[in-house]
Design an enzyme around this catalytic site. Sequence first.
Site, PDB file in Angstrom:
ATOM      1  N   GLY A 128      -2.981  -2.561  12.439  1.00  0.00           N
ATOM      2  CA  GLY A 128      -1.664  -2.007  12.041  1.00  0.00           C
ATOM      3  C   GLY A 128      -1.829  -0.909  10.957  1.00  0.00           C
ATOM      4  N   LYS A 140      15.950  -4.878   4.754  1.00  0.00           N
ATOM      5  CA  LYS A 140      16.264  -4.025   5.828  1.00  0.00           C
ATOM      6  C   LYS A 140      17.567  -4.090   6.511  1.00  0.00           C
ATOM      7  CE  LYS A 140      11.417  -3.368   7.113  1.00  0.00           C
ATOM      8  NZ  LYS A 140      10.329  -3.047   8.023  1.00  0.00           N
ATOM      9  N   PRO A 169       9.856 -22.503  20.031  1.00  0.00           N
ATOM     10  CA  PRO A 169      10.926 -21.826  20.760  1.00  0.00           C
ATOM     11  C   PRO A 169      12.488 -22.224  20.349  1.00  0.00           C
ATOM     12  CG  PRO A 169       9.250 -22.714  22.295  1.00  0.00           C
ATOM     13  CD  PRO A 169       9.097 -23.292  20.795  1.00  0.00           C
ATOM     14  N   LEU A 226       0.740  -1.329   0.108  1.00  0.00           N
ATOM     15  CA  LEU A 226      -0.004   0.253   0.086  1.00  0.00           C
ATOM     16  C   LEU A 226       0.795   1.224   0.109  1.00  0.00           C
ATOM     17  CD1 LEU A 226      -2.842  -0.902   2.650  1.00  0.00           C
ATOM     18  CD2 LEU A 226      -2.816  -0.949   0.202  1.00  0.00           C
ATOM     19  N   ALA A 236       8.676 -13.573  16.576  1.00  0.00           N
ATOM     20  CA  ALA A 236       9.890 -13.479  16.929  1.00  0.00           C
ATOM     21  C   ALA A 236      10.635 -13.008  15.814  1.00  0.00           C
ATOM     22  CB  ALA A 236      10.642 -14.713  17.657  1.00  0.00           C
TER      23      ALA A 236
HETATM   24  P1  NAP Z   1       8.779 -12.057   9.871  1.00  0.00           P
HETATM   25  O1  NAP Z   1       9.848 -11.323  10.225  1.00  0.00           O
HETATM   26  O2  NAP Z   1       8.558 -12.677   8.686  1.00  0.00           O
HETATM   27  O3  NAP Z   1       8.332 -12.825  11.249  1.00  0.00           O
HETATM   28  C1  NAP Z   1       7.047 -13.461  11.377  1.00  0.00           C
HETATM   29  C2  NAP Z   1       6.922 -14.046  12.747  1.00  0.00           C
HETATM   30  O4  NAP Z   1       5.699 -14.703  12.895  1.00  0.00           O
HETATM   31  C3  NAP Z   1       8.044 -15.133  12.924  1.00  0.00           C
HETATM   32  O5  NAP Z   1       8.531 -15.345  14.266  1.00  0.00           O
HETATM   33  C4  NAP Z   1       7.441 -16.234  12.694  1.00  0.00           C
HETATM   34  O6  NAP Z   1       7.606 -17.727  13.295  1.00  0.00           O
HETATM   35  C5  NAP Z   1       5.834 -16.109  13.178  1.00  0.00           C
HETATM   36  N1  NAP Z   1       4.817 -16.947  12.259  1.00  0.00           N
HETATM   37  C6  NAP Z   1       4.910 -16.966  11.143  1.00  0.00           C
HETATM   38  N2  NAP Z   1       3.654 -17.775  10.686  1.00  0.00           N
HETATM   39  C7  NAP Z   1       3.246 -18.218  11.804  1.00  0.00           C
HETATM   40  C8  NAP Z   1       2.113 -19.005  12.008  1.00  0.00           C
HETATM   41  N3  NAP Z   1       1.597 -19.802  11.224  1.00  0.00           N
HETATM   42  N4  NAP Z   1       1.998 -19.304  13.484  1.00  0.00           N
HETATM   43  C9  NAP Z   1       2.861 -18.871  14.357  1.00  0.00           C
HETATM   44  N5  NAP Z   1       3.569 -17.794  14.239  1.00  0.00           N
HETATM   45  C10 NAP Z   1       3.869 -17.586  13.007  1.00  0.00           C
HETATM   46  O7  NAP Z   1       7.619 -10.909   9.746  1.00  0.00           O
HETATM   47  P2  NAP Z   1       7.551  -9.253  10.307  1.00  0.00           P
HETATM   48  O8  NAP Z   1       8.131  -8.470   9.097  1.00  0.00           O
HETATM   49  O9  NAP Z   1       7.822  -9.418  11.479  1.00  0.00           O
HETATM   50  O10 NAP Z   1       5.769  -9.074  10.242  1.00  0.00           O
HETATM   51  C11 NAP Z   1       5.019  -9.761  11.159  1.00  0.00           C
HETATM   52  C12 NAP Z   1       3.660  -9.289  10.818  1.00  0.00           C
HETATM   53  O11 NAP Z   1       3.663  -7.803  11.083  1.00  0.00           O
HETATM   54  C13 NAP Z   1       3.212  -9.297   9.352  1.00  0.00           C
HETATM   55  O12 NAP Z   1       1.500  -9.604   9.440  1.00  0.00           O
HETATM   56  C14 NAP Z   1       3.381  -8.078   8.816  1.00  0.00           C
HETATM   57  O13 NAP Z   1       2.488  -7.496   7.808  1.00  0.00           O
HETATM   58  C15 NAP Z   1       3.250  -6.933  10.071  1.00  0.00           C
HETATM   59  N6  NAP Z   1       3.818  -5.575   9.991  1.00  0.00           N
HETATM   60  C16 NAP Z   1       3.036  -4.565   9.879  1.00  0.00           C
HETATM   61  C17 NAP Z   1       3.767  -3.361  10.140  1.00  0.00           C
HETATM   62  C18 NAP Z   1       2.762  -2.075   9.914  1.00  0.00           C
HETATM   63  O14 NAP Z   1       3.342  -1.105   9.465  1.00  0.00           O
HETATM   64  N7  NAP Z   1       1.768  -2.295  10.360  1.00  0.00           N
HETATM   65  C19 NAP Z   1       5.138  -3.261  10.122  1.00  0.00           C
HETATM   66  C20 NAP Z   1       5.798  -4.670  10.010  1.00  0.00           C
HETATM   67  C21 NAP Z   1       5.166  -5.772  10.016  1.00  0.00           C
HETATM   68  P3  NAP Z   1       9.156 -18.259  13.257  1.00  0.00           P
HETATM   69  O15 NAP Z   1      10.217 -17.303  13.904  1.00  0.00           O
HETATM   70  O16 NAP Z   1       9.035 -19.675  13.606  1.00  0.00           O
HETATM   71  O17 NAP Z   1       9.149 -18.170  11.510  1.00  0.00           O
END
Ligand code: NAP
Length: 274
Positions: free
Chosen positions: A235, A67, A150, A18, A125
């Site tokens: 978010g 990043k 974990p 977006l 995480a």
């Molecule tokens: P990321 O680095 O890929 O981390 C995702 C985390 O979620 C990891 O710890 C992963 O587990 C866990 N996960 C993934 N699938 C899962 C499942 N089915 N069940 C349980 N845990 C699960 O992603 P990120 O960048 O941190 O983003 C995470 C979320 O935040 C996304 O939805 C993203 O759109 C949102 N976000 C929003 C903003 C905003 O501005 N609103 C900014 C950044 C991110 P593992 O460690 O085991 O892989």
Amino acid sequence: MKQGKIFGLIGEKLGHSLSGQIHSRLFAALGAEAHYDLIEIPRGEFADTFPRLLTEYDGLNVTIPYKRAVLPYLESLAPEAAEYGAVNTIDCVARTGYNTDVTGFLRSLGERAESLAGDVLLLGAGGAARMMAKEALRRCRSLTVAVRDPGSENAASLCQELAGAARFVPLGQIEGRYDALLNATPVGMWPGVEGCPVDELVIARCGFVFDAIYNPAETRLLRAARALGIPALGGMGMLVLQAAAAQEIWLGQPVDGDLTNRLIRSLEGTSHAG
Ligand code: NAP
């Protein structure tokens, strides 16, 4: 030839981003003559492509998976970018990296940021969770991080980085009461909108719920919290406010809160599926 300044977002997959829409609407409202591109870079082509973009663009946003990859190309880092080791905004002229995700997160919480002073439950995480964990630890009484595994690389490295300051538990074994629940997993995000990272018994024991997901605007987690009378925030505010903070850096002028509030409401009222 394009008129005015040029900005853009680099990432691997930007099909559902977006950011183009948000930045174009902010530029227009601020009367800035500026253009914003979405620039997809395949993983193997980053090192060949990025140095050229740094010279061509006035400013860049950075998303997954770059990043951290941009760090060696920059001359200086703002304090938050240095602390998180992650850059989402670059002033290409000064070659300085910033992290406006944290600005967007804290500004979007507004007065709800007070709930971070209590017992905080963080889900996930990954990149967003890492930032939220550190921000929570600056203020909280206790931090519990719930993860699906974990033993995963993400969980192990966050656990090591937090050096015992947080308790790590599996997602299915969350006990106790929390002042704030922060979801930093993609569970519930479009197209998996029926997903919810924790069950209602956990949600009911939380005083406030923040879901970093912005598509859909109301996730199943938020819907469940609101049905229980628990204040809940999605978010979209974080997304718009990190973009506004990037424009403040690029244009050197403040972005009005009424403008960002209107934009958040408008985007939350629009379906972004597909
Ligand atoms: P990321 O680095 O890929 O981390 C995702 C985390 O979620 C990891 O710890 C992963 O587990 C866990 N996960 C993934 N699938 C899962 C499942 N089915 N069940 C349980 N845990 C699960 O992603 P990120 O960048 O941190 O983003 C995470 C979320 O935040 C996304 O939805 C993203 O759109 C949102 N976000 C929003 C903003 C905003 O501005 N609103 C900014 C950044 C991110 P593992 O460690 O085991 O892989």
